[in-house]
Design a protein around this motif. Sequence first.
Motif, PDB file in Angstrom:
ATOM      1  N   MET A   1      -2.530   9.022 -17.288  1.00  0.00           N
ATOM      2  CA  MET A   1      -1.349   9.665 -17.892  1.00  0.00           C
ATOM      3  C   MET A   1      -1.646  10.135 -19.308  1.00  0.00           C
ATOM      4  O   MET A   1      -2.282   9.401 -20.063  1.00  0.00           O
ATOM      5  CB  MET A   1      -0.205   8.641 -18.019  1.00  0.00           C
ATOM      6  CG  MET A   1       0.631   8.494 -16.783  1.00  0.00           C
ATOM      7  SD  MET A   1       2.013   7.377 -17.147  1.00  0.00           S
ATOM      8  CE  MET A   1       2.742   7.295 -15.517  1.00  0.00           C
TER       9      MET A   1
ATOM     10  N   ILE B   1       0.290  10.886 -22.636  1.00  0.00           N
ATOM     11  CA  ILE B   1       1.639  10.613 -23.155  1.00  0.00           C
ATOM     12  C   ILE B   1       1.753  11.164 -24.580  1.00  0.00           C
ATOM     13  O   ILE B   1       0.971  10.788 -25.458  1.00  0.00           O
ATOM     14  CB  ILE B   1       1.923   9.093 -23.149  1.00  0.00           C
ATOM     15  CG1 ILE B   1       1.801   8.566 -21.718  1.00  0.00           C
ATOM     16  CG2 ILE B   1       3.319   8.803 -23.711  1.00  0.00           C
ATOM     17  CD1 ILE B   1       1.720   7.065 -21.628  1.00  0.00           C
ATOM     18  N   TYR B   2       2.693  12.052 -24.770  1.00  0.00           N
ATOM     19  CA  TYR B   2       2.961  12.591 -26.102  1.00  0.00           C
ATOM     20  C   TYR B   2       4.276  12.013 -26.603  1.00  0.00           C
ATOM     21  O   TYR B   2       5.323  12.219 -25.988  1.00  0.00           O
ATOM     22  CB  TYR B   2       3.113  14.114 -26.068  1.00  0.00           C
ATOM     23  CG  TYR B   2       1.840  14.871 -25.785  1.00  0.00           C
ATOM     24  CD1 TYR B   2       0.827  14.957 -26.741  1.00  0.00           C
ATOM     25  CD2 TYR B   2       1.662  15.523 -24.569  1.00  0.00           C
ATOM     26  CE1 TYR B   2      -0.339  15.667 -26.478  1.00  0.00           C
ATOM     27  CE2 TYR B   2       0.499  16.240 -24.304  1.00  0.00           C
ATOM     28  CZ  TYR B   2      -0.494  16.302 -25.266  1.00  0.00           C
ATOM     29  OH  TYR B   2      -1.638  17.006 -25.007  1.00  0.00           O
ATOM     30  N   GLY B   3       4.223  11.307 -27.719  1.00  0.00           N
ATOM     31  CA  GLY B   3       5.442  10.889 -28.405  1.00  0.00           C
ATOM     32  C   GLY B   3       5.727  11.947 -29.454  1.00  0.00           C
ATOM     33  O   GLY B   3       4.872  12.228 -30.292  1.00  0.00           O
TER      34      GLY B   3
ATOM     35  N   ILE C   1      11.535   4.919 -19.547  1.00  0.00           N
ATOM     36  CA  ILE C   1      10.180   5.341 -19.941  1.00  0.00           C
ATOM     37  C   ILE C   1       9.250   4.126 -20.013  1.00  0.00           C
ATOM     38  O   ILE C   1       8.114   4.159 -19.534  1.00  0.00           O
ATOM     39  CB  ILE C   1      10.221   6.110 -21.293  1.00  0.00           C
ATOM     40  CG1 ILE C   1      10.819   7.505 -21.064  1.00  0.00           C
ATOM     41  CG2 ILE C   1       8.855   6.215 -21.938  1.00  0.00           C
ATOM     42  CD1 ILE C   1       9.992   8.424 -20.157  1.00  0.00           C
TER      43      ILE C   1
ATOM     44  N   ILE D   1       5.948   3.658 -17.454  1.00  0.00           N
ATOM     45  CA  ILE D   1       4.564   3.561 -17.933  1.00  0.00           C
ATOM     46  C   ILE D   1       3.986   2.162 -17.692  1.00  0.00           C
ATOM     47  O   ILE D   1       2.844   2.025 -17.255  1.00  0.00           O
ATOM     48  CB  ILE D   1       4.491   3.933 -19.430  1.00  0.00           C
ATOM     49  CG1 ILE D   1       4.968   5.382 -19.620  1.00  0.00           C
ATOM     50  CG2 ILE D   1       3.076   3.760 -19.971  1.00  0.00           C
ATOM     51  CD1 ILE D   1       5.129   5.805 -21.077  1.00  0.00           C
TER      52      ILE D   1
ATOM     53  N   GLN E   1       2.612   6.369 -11.874  1.00  0.00           N
ATOM     54  CA  GLN E   1       1.379   5.690 -12.318  1.00  0.00           C
ATOM     55  C   GLN E   1       0.228   5.958 -11.349  1.00  0.00           C
ATOM     56  O   GLN E   1      -0.939   5.838 -11.720  1.00  0.00           O
ATOM     57  CB  GLN E   1       1.616   4.181 -12.426  1.00  0.00           C
ATOM     58  CG  GLN E   1       2.535   3.791 -13.566  1.00  0.00           C
ATOM     59  CD  GLN E   1       2.860   2.297 -13.539  1.00  0.00           C
ATOM     60  OE1 GLN E   1       2.035   1.462 -13.211  1.00  0.00           O
ATOM     61  NE2 GLN E   1       4.090   1.964 -13.887  1.00  0.00           N
TER      62      GLN E   1
ATOM     63  N   THR F   1       1.694  14.271 -17.250  1.00  0.00           N
ATOM     64  CA  THR F   1       1.906  14.353 -18.699  1.00  0.00           C
ATOM     65  C   THR F   1       3.353  13.954 -18.973  1.00  0.00           C
ATOM     66  O   THR F   1       4.271  14.473 -18.334  1.00  0.00           O
ATOM     67  CB  THR F   1       1.661  15.785 -19.214  1.00  0.00           C
ATOM     68  OG1 THR F   1       0.318  16.165 -18.877  1.00  0.00           O
ATOM     69  CG2 THR F   1       1.840  15.875 -20.721  1.00  0.00           C
ATOM     70  N   ILE F   2       3.523  13.027 -19.896  1.00  0.00           N
ATOM     71  CA  ILE F   2       4.876  12.631 -20.311  1.00  0.00           C
ATOM     72  C   ILE F   2       5.073  13.107 -21.751  1.00  0.00           C
ATOM     73  O   ILE F   2       4.217  12.862 -22.605  1.00  0.00           O
ATOM     74  CB  ILE F   2       5.065  11.106 -20.231  1.00  0.00           C
ATOM     75  CG1 ILE F   2       4.959  10.637 -18.771  1.00  0.00           C
ATOM     76  CG2 ILE F   2       6.409  10.679 -20.838  1.00  0.00           C
ATOM     77  CD1 ILE F   2       5.113   9.134 -18.581  1.00  0.00           C
TER      78      ILE F   2
ATOM     79  N   MET G   1      10.889   6.931 -26.733  1.00  0.00           N
ATOM     80  CA  MET G   1       9.616   6.196 -26.847  1.00  0.00           C
ATOM     81  C   MET G   1       9.801   4.836 -27.514  1.00  0.00           C
ATOM     82  O   MET G   1       8.819   4.098 -27.692  1.00  0.00           O
ATOM     83  CB  MET G   1       8.618   7.003 -27.701  1.00  0.00           C
ATOM     84  CG  MET G   1       8.096   8.249 -27.037  1.00  0.00           C
ATOM     85  SD  MET G   1       6.940   7.889 -25.731  1.00  0.00           S
ATOM     86  CE  MET G   1       5.461   7.575 -26.678  1.00  0.00           C
TER      87      MET G   1
ATOM     88  N   LEU H   1       1.096   1.694 -27.183  1.00  0.00           N
ATOM     89  CA  LEU H   1       0.135   2.736 -26.778  1.00  0.00           C
ATOM     90  C   LEU H   1      -1.072   2.785 -27.720  1.00  0.00           C
ATOM     91  O   LEU H   1      -0.976   2.403 -28.865  1.00  0.00           O
ATOM     92  CB  LEU H   1       0.847   4.094 -26.763  1.00  0.00           C
ATOM     93  CG  LEU H   1       1.935   4.221 -25.683  1.00  0.00           C
ATOM     94  CD1 LEU H   1       2.704   5.513 -25.870  1.00  0.00           C
ATOM     95  CD2 LEU H   1       1.340   4.174 -24.287  1.00  0.00           C
TER      96      LEU H   1
END
Length: 245
Positions: A1, A3-5, A206, A210, A224, A230-231, A238, A245
Motif C-alpha cells: 500500500m 499511503i499519503y497523509g 482507516i 490498514i 490489504q 493507494t490511500i 489519519m 507509519l
Amino acid sequence: MVIYGVKDYQEMSRKAAGIISAQVILKPNSVLGLATGSTPVGAYQLLVDAYKKGDLDFSKVTSVNLDEYKGLSGEHDQSYRYFMNANLFNHVNIRKECTFVPNGLEEDGAKECARYDQLIESLGGVDLQLLGIGGNGHIGFNEPAGIFTKGTHMVTLTQETREANARFFSSIDEVPTHAYTMGVGNIMSARKVLLLASGSNKAQAIYDTIFGPIDPKVPASILQLHGDVTIIADKAAMALVQDKL
Ligand code: PGA
C-alpha cells in the motif's frame, strides 16, 4: 500500500485528481471505476478544470460506477447516475454511452447483478477503481457482514448508512432501503485501487483498513491483499495511524 497523509480535503482532492489524470494520460482508453459521495467531489471538480484547460481528454474513457440505489431512476436527484452526470460526465467529453451505473429501476436483482458483472468483464476489467470509505469501513455498498461478497449484488442498507445519507433526502423515510453494488471481488479485480478519506469520522475505518485483521466486518480491510492500492487520507482521517507509519 502507498499511503499519503495530506493536510486537508483540498490536498486530498488535488493528489487524487493528479493520479486519475495520470491514468487517463498514460492510457487514454482506461476503464475508470468511479465512486459517489462527498469524498470524490473535489477531485471530480479538478478533473473538470483540467479538461476545460485542454489538459485532459476523456473521449476514449469508459467508466463503471460502484453502486446505485435500488428504486431510483437516473433522473432522481439523489440517484448516483444523476450525481455522476452533475459532478463529472456533463462537464467533460466522456461519451455518455460509455458511462455505466447499475440500473436502479431494474426490479429483478439477480438479472441486474449478472448483467453488471458481465459488463465489467466485457470491458476487460477496471484499470483504476476510485473508492470512498464509510465510517463503518464499507466500500461501495459492501456493508460490514459475515462474509465478503464477490460479485455485484443487492444489499439491504444498514441503518447507519441510511442515517449518514439522510442529509441528502427530505427525510430518512425517503432514503432507499436497498442498493445494487459491485462486490469486493469486483473491486479486488481492479488493476489499481485509489481510496480517499477525509474527516475524523473516517479515522477508525482507516486504521482498521490498514492495520486491522482482514475481516468482512470491515470490508475495506480486504484491500490489504491487493497489490496496488493507494490511500490518500487527510489529517483528521489519519489521526489514529499517523504515529504508526
Ligand atoms: P462520503 O461517503 O464520501 O459521503 O463520506 C463515502 C462512502 O460512504 O463510501
